[in-house]
Scaffold this motif. Structure first.
Motif, short mmCIF file in Angstrom:
data_model
loop_
_atom_site.label_atom_id
_atom_site.label_comp_id
_atom_site.label_asym_id
_atom_site.label_seq_id
_atom_site.Cartn_x
_atom_site.Cartn_y
_atom_site.Cartn_z
N GLN A 164 70.73 -35.25 -7.78
CA GLN A 164 70.54 -33.85 -7.40
C GLN A 164 69.74 -33.74 -6.10
N LYS A 165 68.73 -34.57 -5.96
CA LYS A 165 67.93 -34.56 -4.74
C LYS A 165 68.78 -34.95 -3.53
N PHE A 166 69.70 -35.90 -3.75
CA PHE A 166 70.59 -36.35 -2.67
C PHE A 166 71.45 -35.18 -2.19
N ILE A 178 76.79 -41.20 -2.69
CA ILE A 178 75.77 -40.45 -3.43
C ILE A 178 75.49 -41.15 -4.76
N SER A 179 74.32 -41.76 -4.85
CA SER A 179 73.90 -42.46 -6.06
C SER A 179 72.37 -42.46 -6.09
N GLU A 180 71.83 -42.79 -7.24
CA GLU A 180 70.37 -42.79 -7.37
C GLU A 180 69.74 -43.84 -6.47
N ALA A 181 70.37 -45.01 -6.38
CA ALA A 181 69.80 -46.09 -5.58
C ALA A 181 69.83 -45.76 -4.09
N ASN A 182 70.87 -45.05 -3.63
CA ASN A 182 71.01 -44.77 -2.20
C ASN A 182 70.15 -43.60 -1.75
N TYR A 183 69.58 -42.83 -2.67
CA TYR A 183 68.75 -41.70 -2.26
C TYR A 183 67.53 -42.19 -1.48
N ASP A 184 66.86 -43.24 -2.01
CA ASP A 184 65.69 -43.78 -1.31
C ASP A 184 66.09 -44.37 0.05
N VAL A 185 67.29 -44.96 0.10
CA VAL A 185 67.78 -45.50 1.38
C VAL A 185 67.95 -44.37 2.39
N ALA A 186 68.51 -43.25 1.95
CA ALA A 186 68.72 -42.11 2.84
C ALA A 186 67.40 -41.57 3.39
#
Length: 720
Positions: free
Chosen positions: A35-37, A57-65
């Motif tokens: 959702q944050k992404f 869009i995935s949980e792991a890639n949010y921090d990468v973004a």
């Protein structure tokens, strides 16, 4: 939530944006990372959005973004420079104004506090900042500050801002008092006007009945009359129908118009039922028109059914509609001219042209194009008209036109179209009452006869044809305009039209077999040969001329570089900083670090990239590509992939992608694939593993694709 969108030019806005986003979204425990992404994507645009577009869009890639964005925009050096620049470029004040002074203070404090947040020692900049801001003040405020600080050896910024804020409050107070004083004066004027109105004999007089006890607009004698008689009586007594005073006409009256319809008459002359009667008259005309059409349609249907009973059953069915045209008494004449056009053999062919200043192109009909046997050039040009209707043009040609008397000649380019417009004018009319001077040579002697249009001359040539001479044929008549083609006639035409009442029938005689055949032709799938742009053609040519194949049959190609590739800047520091940031992230996740290293190790073991040194270089230009991980948990083969960022900007503002030409799309559209799948009972899908890696880059250009990577120390790797 309402978070401002950030784009590629928002370095100075990043800190405020991220603090707000962090408070509302990033630190919100009720939202998961997916959702944050989505929230993050909705707040980005332009290059800021492209930075994270390659991430699934995935949980792991949010921090990468988040990490990628912070790397780009938390550039402390750029942010400090922008805020300092804003302070130096504060807008100067030319006069005393509490609004502009308040704006100057607010803009200064915004950048001042941002510099504080970034850790700059602004507490020691008082003298410098006071000087920068003071020269932006108006002369009066500067004098007041100098007077206030004459006994202060080293003034402080807080003292300076306090003086400016007090000046703002003073100006605001003075503006409020002036406004109140103005309102008091206005009220005094109104009360005086009312008092004077009580003295009726001094100001009251009726210009209609000549009494002094009422105004004209309250005259009972006038108001008893119907509206049309009121108007006539006022005109008879030379009274202005707008202000109800004598001595002038309505067209020279400076008073306000009707308060209801805003037209040039007094409100007591407004006819409330005028629009109602007008609509009723329109409805009656429409009713008569529909009745006539219905009658004709009914008679036509009767004759059709009787004919059907006598015809053989094998004949195709006929669909028919009918329309009745009521004769017009007014139409608009469009300017036409008879011109000569060269054909293929250099001979003149006479045709009829329409002059249109609202067209950006010149047009000719397909019939005339075939008749002239001209050489055409294939194009794909959509032409839009009224209500954005689109007509696709596929051919253009070029020829010479001449006036009928051969005094004017020009070479023009024409777009070929099936039909320009209907026959003009819409209906033939009599010209005996126009009184056109006999010595004028008309560009189209038969301008009043309905004839087809062969050519349209657009704005490219329209104003070049115009001459200064012009004649007006009466108040409501058309205009004669002199041109290099002769005198043209254009404008409104009143009078009896020659064309009589007529019934037009539109027939469709296609039988069922032909209609079904046409349906299948429409549904048939044809692969169109799209025309390549100049850049795509250059990419194709570059591949054909430069590709090589080794003894195993493997392809080696050269990158299709643009001319600006020599402007590619330095990218080493950017790639190094991105690598250090990536290593900090991988250090927190040992599994991800292991898979990342395995991916690049496999890259090297397969020979898809080779180890090189900082000093070894086969090219004058060296480009380092940053890289990051893309995680796809649903993948059945590789859950972690390394993506090389060819869109990363160098110090010159250009990226590798910016200096590469864009070639032809080699994949089919998804729609084409789905439609093609319907044509076969069995569909086979396959994945060509590492397909693009099988094509090598020429060794002289591999320096454009260097990366930095290390297990222990930083290594330079060059991709093949």
């Amino acid at each position: 939530m309402n978070i401002n969108v950030i784009n590629s030019r928002s370095y100075e806005k990043w800190l405020r944006f991220f603090e707000l986003y962090k408070s509302l979204v990033h630190d919100n425990a009720r939202l998961n990372k997916i959702q944050k992404f989505y929230y993050l994507q909705s707040c980005l645009k332009d290059d800021a959005l492209r930075i994270i577009n390659s991430l699934e869009i995935s949980e792991a890639n949010y921090d990468v973004a988040i990490e990628l964005l912070r790397e780009r925009y938390e550039n402390k050096k750029v942010l400090i420079r922008n805020h300092v620049k804003n302070i130096f470029e504060l807008q100067s004040l030319t006069r005393e104004s509490h609004v502009n002074l308040r704006k100057l203070i607010d803009n200064f404090l915004k950048d001042f506090r941002s510099l504080q947040t970034l850790g700059e020692p602004v507490q020691h900049w008082d003298t410098l900042l006071i000087h920068i801001v003071s020269i932006k003040l108006d002369k009066q405020t500067q004098r007041e500050w100098e007077t206030h600080s004459k006994n202060i050896t080293t003034p402080k910024l807080d003292q300076f801002l306090k003086v400016l804020k007090e000046k703002c409050q003073l100006l605001e107070s003075l503006d409020g008092k002036l406004a109140n004083k103005f309102n008091e004066r206005t009220n005094e004027k109104v009360s005086m006007h009312i008092t004077s109105n009580n003295e009726k004999t001094a100001f009251m007089s009726c210009t209609f009945c000549k009494n002094n006890d009422h105004f004209t607009f309250k005259c009972e004698k006038l108001l008893k009359l119907p509206i049309n008689e009121r108007y006539n009586e006022l005109k008879k007594n030379n009274i202005c129908t707008n202000c109800l005073k004598s001595g002038h006409t309505p067209n020279k009256c400076n008073s306000k118009s009707c308060q209801i319809c805003q037209k040039r008459h007094n409100t007591i002359l407004h006819d409330k039922n005028f629009h109602l009667r007008q609509r009723q008259a329109t409805n009656i005309k429409a009713h008569v028109s529909r009745s006539e059409i219905s009658k004709i349609d009914h008679d036509t249907k009767q004759s059709r059914w009787s004919d059907d009973e006598q015809e053989n059953d094998e004949k195709p069915p006929i669909t028919m509609t009918s329309q009745s045209n009521i004769p017009k008494t007014r139409q608009i004449i469009l300017p036409t001219a008879i011109i000569n056009v060269y054909n293929k053999h250099g001979e003149f062919v006479k045709c009829r042209a329409l002059l249109d200043s609202g067209s950006q192109s010149n047009f000719c009909t397909k019939f005339l194009f075939d008749k002239l046997q001209l050489t055409g050039k294939d194009i794909a040009a959509p032409v839009s008209g009224i209500s954005q209707s689109i007509c696709n043009i596929t051919c253009k040609t070029e020829t010479i036109i001449k006036s009928a008397d051969c005094s004017y000649q020009n070479k023009l380019e024409f777009l070929v179209i099936n039909n320009i417009t209907g026959s003009l004018p819409q209906a033939s009319f009599d010209t005996s009452n126009l009184r056109i001077p006999s010595d004028l040579k008309l560009a189209d002697p038969s301008y009043n006869e309905t004839t087809e249009i062969d050519v349209l001359l657009g704005c490219e040539i329209f104003y070049d044809l115009m001459k200064p001479d012009q004649l007006k044929l009466g108040k409501h008549g058309p205009i004669l305009q002199n041109t290099k083609l002769g005198w043209i006639v254009a404008g409104p035409m009143l009078g009896k039209i020659k064309q009589k009442n007529e019934t037009r029938c539109f027939l469709a005689t296609d039988n069922l077999h032909k209609q079904i055949e046409r349906f299948w032709e429409i549904e048939n799938i044809e692969i169109a040969n799209s025309k390549l742009s100049k850049e795509k053609m250059e990419c194709e040519l570059n591949f054909r001329e430069e590709f090589e194949r080794d003894e195993t049959g493997q392809f080696t190609v050269k990158l299709p570089l643009r001319d600006n590739h020599i402007s590619l800047g330095d990218s080493f520091d950017i790639a190094k900083n991105r690598l250090i940031s990536l290593e900090r992230k991988l250090a927190k996740n040992s599994n991800l670090r292991q898979e990342y290293n395995n991916f690049l190790k496999e890259y090297e073991d397969l020979g898809h990239m080779t180890l090189t040194s900082f000093d070894k270089c086969d090219n004058d230009i060296v480009n380092y590509l940053p890289h990051h991980a893309v995680i796809k948990q649903t993948s059945s083969t590789t859950k972690v992939r390394v993506v090389f960022d060819a869109s990363a900007k160098t110090t010159s503002g250009l990226s590798l992608n910016d200096v590469l030409k864009v070639g032809t799309k080699i994949q089919s559209d998804l729609f084409d694939i789905v439609v093609r799948m319907r044509m076969h009972p069995i569909v086979i899908t396959a994945d060509a593993e590492k397909m693009y890696r099988m094509i090598l880059i020429h060794k002289t250009q591999r320096d454009f694709q260097r990366i930095l990577w290390r297990l222990g120390i930083i290594r330079v790797v060059m991709m093949k």
